[in-house]
Design an enzyme around this catalytic site. Structure first.
Site, short mmCIF file in Angstrom:
data_model
loop_
_atom_site.label_atom_id
_atom_site.label_comp_id
_atom_site.label_asym_id
_atom_site.label_seq_id
_atom_site.Cartn_x
_atom_site.Cartn_y
_atom_site.Cartn_z
N ARG A 175 -15.67 4.11 6.00
CA ARG A 175 -14.66 3.38 5.24
C ARG A 175 -13.41 3.09 6.08
NH1 ARG A 175 -13.16 3.22 -0.46
NH2 ARG A 175 -10.92 3.08 -0.44
N TYR A 185 -29.35 10.40 2.88
CA TYR A 185 -29.78 9.31 3.76
C TYR A 185 -29.20 9.56 5.15
CZ TYR A 185 -25.26 7.72 1.94
OH TYR A 185 -23.95 7.67 1.53
N GLU A 224 0.86 -1.19 0.00
CA GLU A 224 0.00 0.00 0.00
C GLU A 224 0.90 1.24 0.00
OE1 GLU A 224 -3.15 1.05 -0.22
OE2 GLU A 224 -2.42 3.07 0.26
N ASP A 278 -11.84 -1.24 -8.55
CA ASP A 278 -11.77 -0.04 -9.38
C ASP A 278 -10.60 -0.05 -10.36
OD1 ASP A 278 -13.98 0.97 -8.15
OD2 ASP A 278 -12.93 2.50 -6.98
N ARG A 325 -20.46 16.95 -1.42
CA ARG A 325 -20.90 16.14 -0.29
C ARG A 325 -20.83 16.92 1.00
NH1 ARG A 325 -18.28 10.19 -0.28
NH2 ARG A 325 -18.76 9.62 -2.44
N ALA A 329 -18.06 -0.74 -5.00
CA ALA A 329 -17.31 -1.64 -4.11
C ALA A 329 -17.91 -3.04 -4.11
CB ALA A 329 -17.28 -1.07 -2.70
N ALA A 332 -21.40 1.80 1.34
CA ALA A 332 -22.48 0.87 1.65
C ALA A 332 -22.35 -0.38 0.80
CB ALA A 332 -23.84 1.52 1.41
#
Lengths: 461, 461
Positions: B128, B243, B40, B326, B210, B339, B53
């Site tokens: 996440r 939501y 990573e 992705d 957002r 996802a 989600a």
């Protein structure tokens, strides 16, 4: 003594339009005990469109309407349109690269992009006029009246019959009217009002050039395998579909071509097309396609394709009037399933009218309310799916005719469309009509139990 | 003596990218006996995106990868994102008229266009970073290496391990490399070559603003019911999704807005957005939407949405390299299922690696060929569906943001989109992963039985 011991007046339904949907529905309604009159404006049975094909699913629906309907279809010489070959009895649709040539050394090479299994006798094609003739033989004399062009339908109040008037000055009565009068439906105009935008179909900006080509000439251009089996050649701004007809003596070839212009005259949707027009549309395509187009005649029919995509019908029913088939949901032909959708409508209406007949035998007073509830149920059950088809047919035309087919750098992208095309096709071919019939019966019972068929408003906050 | 009595060298796989798909796949591969290293590039676990989600279907796939994965998800505080209410435990998606006002007397009225039942706990949302932390706890120490930015992967020939080099000058070896390194994947660049158009994602011409809004303020704008439940307000050139999150203390609001311009800088996909920008996008919308937008902060994140729609990856594998999540099929977020698609990939790869491990236990010499066949099978099984999602997400964005929502005469037409939106959603939610796993195992066996994983050319004529 039971009410059913009294002979009651039958339900009388007027079907406007003696096309395939009108006549198939007539056979169904007669079977369930409705008194039917069909009013057709032509002098004889309409022959628009040389051929028509039905999915295996639509033929199963026909069988539920009345087993005489598929018998009529087959007696009219229907054949599976595209066999898989001697080793494989299934029908397939095939999408093939009509434009791109990756290999300069083999310019006749075409890549098969996608193949979809429609199953055993997946499509059965017939000549439209022959099917109509076979259907008429199933219907008793006196049911169909020709040369009756509808002018008006008047609702003179509950418990009175609707009054139909015709352009020839005559009139008729019926308990209900079903418009099966096609893309330019008069019943639709009456139901919506002439000023409603859905009262007339709109140009899809796509034309179809159709012709028949002898098989030997088709084989010269395409090779034996392609000529003997259905293929859809896709490319930028056009696609070319062909399949064998007449016991493999000929192929039916249809060139769909995007047209940026307006259609000159709404009242005439067929014009004369020239070979030059078709050649221009397929300029730069791969050699087999151009070779086939070279074998088109100097002049041929050019069909302007009209549909109800832009302005869909808000409701298929109003009181004791309703619309079925193209009158309700005229579609472009890119799924080859417009008539199948009308057959599903006819099955739904036949099932509802069987309920109405049974209810009126018990309680003749309920006729008016039962008919309204039946048509309201029909609208709720059929509108979403059949308008989806109109949208979907436009969508697959866009995918067949993607500009990306002409751009080698976009060819991977262009090919990703086939998962969607497959899904859309299967939604048509694998329709769960058993569930539709359950929903139809439940919906009708609910409406009859509650408020005489009144619609509930959609949820608002 | 059986070959399996010898302790054989384990299969070593390098996973590039420690995001959710990389770590979930790590858990699966460890379970089936693969030796895994995760590389990573970040110093810690990536926190891009506040929330994520998963569908119930994806969580069932997680459970097949390793039951520890859904346990980690739930331990990280996942909650059903949108409950149906106390009487109804199911989750729903709701599409609602964000623009049109038919009734001047009640400007706060909004029509519910469409509601889709996602089932019990249909979606489970989590933060996440918390899910990543919970996944790391399941993975033994030493498996994940941070601050490793991949530079190259070198194939030094069959029966030799692949050589990975990193920007920090270090190197590592592995039998195979799986790129889970996201939308800007380095493994994709290496697999395709940097000049391939699919090596970098493209701007979708849609941005997302957002923000989180406290529940009391959301209720002021929307009313209690709408604020407490997921709603997607559709309208011309934009849609507004919200939501409840954080135990109903706040709502997560996302404004998707069409952008005709180019994105200024490919390397920075997050910019600062202003309240003025958002207000301008929702000018003329219905009062509840404008009232909610008024409660957005003065500045907020503006995400440029990039995907692989325009130039999809031609193949997800090359030799012993492959792409997942992705990296393979970066999608716009309009299905909320990007996802989930990566989780399906991880299930397919875990299943394949279990086969490879079993085969190599019997015959250690087959490792190289088995890995190639596995990745080739993975590509054949996964590419069509996952690229369909990329297309479908673009399509539903177009439908959410139809210009027709702003034209009362086109409102009937605009609403006919929901049958399609429903079908597309169900194709994601009701994925038949059992059939996928059967196809995976069959495909792998066929490839191993035939020509060591070589692909057959597509049919040509």
């Amino acid at each position: 003594m039971e009410a059913s011991d009294h002979p009651t007046e039958p339900i009388e339904i007027a079907i406007v339009g003696g096309g395939i949907i009108g006549l198939v529905l007539t056979v169904g309604l007669l079977r369930v005990g409705v008194k039917v009159k069909v009013y057709e404006q032509a002098k004889g049975f309409r022959e628009i469109g040389a051929g028509i094909a039905f999915t295996a699913n639509a033929i199963r629906c026909m069988n539920l309407i009345d087993p005489a309907v598929p018998v009529a279809l087959r007696s009219s010489g229907s054949v599976a349109t595209s066999n898989g070959g001697e080793q494989d009895p299934n029908d397939y649709l095939r999408w093939i690269d009509g434009y791109d040539r990756h290999r300069e050394d083999d310019p006749y090479r075409q890549q098969l992009f996608f193949k979809l299994d429609a199953g055993y006798r997946g499509f059965e094609g017939c000549r439209r006029d022959q099917f109509l003739e076979a259907l008429v033989k199933v219907i008793p004399p006196g049911v169909v009246e020709l040369k009756k062009r509808l002018a008006t339908v008047e609702d003179r109040g509950n418990d009175k019959k609707l009054l139909l008037t015709f352009r020839d000055g005559t009139a008729a009565e019926a308990d209900a009217v079903i418009g099966c009068d096609g893309v330019k439906s008069r019943v639709r105009q009456i139901l919506l009002g002439e000023d409603d935008p859905a009262s007339r179909p709109r140009y899809t900006h796509c034309v179809a050039y159709r012709t028949l080509i002898p098989m030997d000439k088709a084989i010269e251009a395409l090779g034996t395998y392609k000529a003997m089996n259905q293929h859809n050649h896709v490319g930028p701004n056009a696609n070319l579909l062909h399949y064998p007809v007449a016991n493999n003596a000929m192929i039916n070839a249809v060139a769909f071509v995007r047209d940026p212009n307006d259609w000159p005259d709404d009242t005439q949707t067929v014009a004369q097309g020239t070979l030059g027009d078709v050649k221009a549309a397929f300029e730069g395509w791969c050699p087999p396609v151009r070779d086939l187009v070279d074998r088109f005649p100097e002049t041929m029919s050019k069909w302007g394709i009209f549909d109800l995509w832009e302005y869909p019908v808000p409701r298929y029913n109003s009181g004791r009037l309703c619309l079925a088939g193209d009158a309700a949901h005229a579609t472009s032909p890119h799924h080859g399933a417009g008539a199948c959708m009308g057959i599903e409508d006819a099955l739904c209406l036949t099932t509802l009218m069987q309920e109405v007949v049974a209810e009126c035998r018990e309680d003749p007073e309920s006729k008016d309310r039962a008919l309204r509830a039946a048509f309201s149920t029909y609208d709720a059950v059929r509108r979403t799916r059949s308008q989806w088809l109109v949208n979907s047919s436009r969508r697959v035309c866009d995918l067949h005719q993607q500009l990306e087919w002409g751009d080698a750098a976009k060819l991977v992208k262009a090919q990703t469309c086939f998962e969607e095309i497959g899904d859309r096709s299967l939604k048509i071919w694998r329709f769960d009509y058993e569930t539709m019939l359950k929903e139809t019966l439940q919906g009708y019972k609910q409406k009859r139990a509650s408020s005489n068929g009144a619609m509930k408003d959609m949820t608002v906050y």
